[in-house]
Design a protein around this motif. Sequence first.
Motif, PDB file in Angstrom:
ATOM      1  N   MET A   1       0.836  -1.184   0.000  1.00  0.00           N
ATOM      2  CA  MET A   1       0.000   0.000   0.000  1.00  0.00           C
ATOM      3  C   MET A   1       0.882   1.250   0.000  1.00  0.00           C
ATOM      4  O   MET A   1       1.963   1.243   0.578  1.00  0.00           O
ATOM      5  N   ARG A   2       0.381   2.256  -0.619  1.00  0.00           N
ATOM      6  CA  ARG A   2       1.030   3.571  -0.604  1.00  0.00           C
ATOM      7  C   ARG A   2      -0.028   4.602  -0.249  1.00  0.00           C
ATOM      8  O   ARG A   2      -1.161   4.521  -0.718  1.00  0.00           O
ATOM      9  N   LEU A   3       0.344   5.547   0.570  1.00  0.00           N
ATOM     10  CA  LEU A   3      -0.529   6.677   0.853  1.00  0.00           C
ATOM     11  C   LEU A   3       0.079   7.891   0.170  1.00  0.00           C
ATOM     12  O   LEU A   3       1.230   8.245   0.425  1.00  0.00           O
ATOM     13  N   MET A   4      -0.690   8.489  -0.725  1.00  0.00           N
ATOM     14  CA  MET A   4      -0.239   9.672  -1.446  1.00  0.00           C
ATOM     15  C   MET A   4      -0.995  10.880  -0.902  1.00  0.00           C
ATOM     16  O   MET A   4      -2.211  10.827  -0.726  1.00  0.00           O
ATOM     17  N   TYR A  40       3.395  13.974  -2.077  1.00  0.00           N
ATOM     18  CA  TYR A  40       4.236  13.160  -1.212  1.00  0.00           C
ATOM     19  C   TYR A  40       3.629  11.768  -1.094  1.00  0.00           C
ATOM     20  O   TYR A  40       2.416  11.601  -1.152  1.00  0.00           O
ATOM     21  N   VAL A  41       4.482  10.768  -0.902  1.00  0.00           N
ATOM     22  CA  VAL A  41       4.012   9.385  -0.812  1.00  0.00           C
ATOM     23  C   VAL A  41       4.772   8.649   0.283  1.00  0.00           C
ATOM     24  O   VAL A  41       5.925   8.974   0.579  1.00  0.00           O
ATOM     25  N   ARG A  42       4.084   7.673   0.869  1.00  0.00           N
ATOM     26  CA  ARG A  42       4.714   6.845   1.893  1.00  0.00           C
ATOM     27  C   ARG A  42       4.208   5.416   1.750  1.00  0.00           C
ATOM     28  O   ARG A  42       3.048   5.168   1.457  1.00  0.00           O
ATOM     29  N   VAL A  43       5.098   4.460   1.999  1.00  0.00           N
ATOM     30  CA  VAL A  43       4.735   3.053   1.991  1.00  0.00           C
ATOM     31  C   VAL A  43       4.026   2.739   3.304  1.00  0.00           C
ATOM     32  O   VAL A  43       4.468   3.144   4.373  1.00  0.00           O
ATOM     33  N   CYS A  44       2.907   2.014   3.219  1.00  0.00           N
ATOM     34  CA  CYS A  44       2.166   1.545   4.395  1.00  0.00           C
ATOM     35  C   CYS A  44       2.004   0.038   4.268  1.00  0.00           C
ATOM     36  O   CYS A  44       1.832  -0.480   3.167  1.00  0.00           O
ATOM     37  N   THR A  45       2.034  -0.662   5.385  1.00  0.00           N
ATOM     38  CA  THR A  45       1.950  -2.120   5.334  1.00  0.00           C
ATOM     39  C   THR A  45       0.553  -2.619   5.003  1.00  0.00           C
ATOM     40  O   THR A  45       0.393  -3.622   4.321  1.00  0.00           O
ATOM     41  N   THR A  46      -0.475  -1.921   5.491  1.00  0.00           N
ATOM     42  CA  THR A  46      -1.860  -2.344   5.270  1.00  0.00           C
ATOM     43  C   THR A  46      -2.737  -1.131   5.015  1.00  0.00           C
ATOM     44  O   THR A  46      -2.331   0.009   5.260  1.00  0.00           O
TER      45      THR A  46
END
Length: 101
Positions: A1-4, A40-46
């Motif tokens: 998952m990615r949160l943008m 901006y983006v960040r990797v999320c595990t779930t």
Amino acid sequence: MRLMVMFDLPTETSKQRKQYRQFRKKLINEGFIMIQYSVYVRVCTTKSAAEFLEKRIKDFLPDEGIIQSLVLTEKQYSDMHFLRGKMIEEVRNSSKRTVIL
């Protein structure tokens, strides 16, 4: 998952510029990296981790502007096309460093 997170914040007054800088700095402190100006983006595990992170971001929103978030799967993110320029290969932007215990 990615949160943008995408945002368009006013910077006409010194207060608005300060809030812009603080918001951007807090995103970076939360582990986000800039993929484009104001994106901006960040990797999320779930998906629930991404939703939790969205709630944390709501705690430090500036007074004005437009801020949007989008949860993407790894497949959707990897299907992004670069029409000009190329992807920056950075460890922080990779799900390969994510460890699930």
